[in-house]
Design a protein around this motif. Sequence first.
Motif, mmCIF file in Angstrom:
data_model
loop_
_atom_site.group_PDB
_atom_site.id
_atom_site.type_symbol
_atom_site.label_atom_id
_atom_site.label_comp_id
_atom_site.label_asym_id
_atom_site.label_seq_id
_atom_site.Cartn_x
_atom_site.Cartn_y
_atom_site.Cartn_z
ATOM 1 N N THR A 117 0.540 -1.385 0.019
ATOM 2 C CA THR A 117 -0.205 -0.255 0.052
ATOM 3 C C THR A 117 0.757 1.083 -0.138
ATOM 4 O O THR A 117 0.045 2.120 0.139
ATOM 5 N N THR A 175 -2.145 2.966 -3.613
ATOM 6 C CA THR A 175 -3.424 2.076 -3.437
ATOM 7 C C THR A 175 -4.610 2.605 -4.757
ATOM 8 O O THR A 175 -5.033 2.115 -4.560
ATOM 9 N N VAL A 184 -4.095 -1.995 -4.608
ATOM 10 C CA VAL A 184 -2.733 -2.194 -3.922
ATOM 11 C C VAL A 184 -2.006 -2.856 -4.924
ATOM 12 O O VAL A 184 -2.346 -3.053 -6.062
#
Length: 536
Positions: free
Chosen positions: A125, A193, A200
């Motif tokens: 992330t 993100t 991800v």
Amino acid sequence: MKLTKIKYFFAFCLILLQALCFSCRKEAANPQWEIDVLGPLLQATLSADQILSDSLYQADNSGKLKIIFDKELTNFNADALYTIPDTTINTLYVWPFIPFNVGPGTPFFSNNKNLVLSIQGAQLTGAILKKGTIRLLAKNTLPTRVYFTYTIPEARKNNIPLSITRSVASGSISYPAYFTEDIDFSGYQLNLTGATHNLVNTLAYNVLAKSDSAGPSINVVQGDTMLNISAQLIGVSPSYVRGFLGQKTISVKDSLKIGFGKLFSGGQLLLDSAKLNLDIENYVGADLQTYISGITAVNSKTGVSVPLNAPSILLRNLDISRATETGSSSNPVNPVVKPIVLDNSNSNLTSFLQNLPDHLETDLRFNVNPLGNISGSNDFIYSDRIIKTHARLEIPVRAALLSLSIRDTQQVTVSDFTSLDPIGPSTVTLVAENGFPIEVKLQLYLLDGNKSVTDSLLIPNVIPAGSLGPDLRVNASTTTRINITIDNYRKQNLIKAKFIAIRSSFTTTGAPQLLDFYEEYRLKLQLLFDGTYHIQ
């Protein structure tokens, strides 16, 4: 003087005979005379803390010695957990409409897209980049200069988003114009993100393009290439990542040099005890299990390998909790340390070491996130702080030596042995003052170029041990004199010698009784020369 120097000491005996001759060369062509020479050639002292190389010694308050081998075994890199491959982002825009006139300074292209990085082994992330490059490549076939802005809004350095505005000169279909530039991507903090902030391994980016405000108006038709740009991410390497590091197994094999087997070629060493501390330090923000597949004591000279037997520790999963972050840039991680202690009570460590290994082979396995994503994608890893295994082997020097032998062959490096010619009958005496509780049997052999024995030295060849008191501690050294006769036959063998073979063995007093070794123990060696030198 380390033990390798002990071996060389005896080789030096021969070379120093030669050095004596160099120091007595004649200074005139005609005079002839003989001189008697008597004096020391060499002296050296061996202390108890110099018996083994590649080790440390400690003495307690009574002077008893302990050998310590201390080494960091494992610190693998982040590639074992994840990789970010080189990636190319292509932006190609072909005019899809009816013919159109593009005036000066007209925006004609804009997009906002997500790039899914082909990250292997993890769902990230965020990341902070240690190094990396963005290579911009552009091709223009329009008859006006084109300005483009490349922006990665969630790549920030000093909290400023990465935004690059460049231009490519006017060109044509026959003669296109090109542009290329490398942009330093190091130090940027990435949000992976995506544009929606719920993905991800995804980087959001956008591209804007417009015509030159100072250029001409141009007519474009359907099928004309308006924009052709690629951005290549090259050599991207994070210093930090966050997300879910995945579930995986990492195998690590390593070796700890400890020096016994390199030195001793035979005989027997009996030990009283030993302790091996293995500290596994987890700097990763993920739960681990470690599985020690095996630890083996390897004696390369004898070819014998002895596996460690420790049923409560080996061949079973040992849990290690995840590390935590401190919030400090200078020391960002609180590691979790898993101590593993092997000694006489839970393993065959003493007999394992009595194999006289020159190294220990370790085979470890680490299971990452064995319970899955229990952190809610809040795993982390700093690239310079991953998993370390620190080994500390402690061996109290309470031992017995039974004909423990050293066998070695050294090349004679000094070539001008003809300088021995002026030496007449002489004697070299090795004086040994032994303060160890060890009897030393010693023999030296002269070898020719084929390593065939041509002569032997040091007969008799026994250096008796020091005298023990009632407390089994040496209370008096013993002095031994070993004469080496240099007659004409031996002198010729010295002249022709190409190698010297050293054969020695060590036996402690009262073996197999175990004796403590103390830091004050010494073996003093002196080489004396008594002979005639003929000058003509």
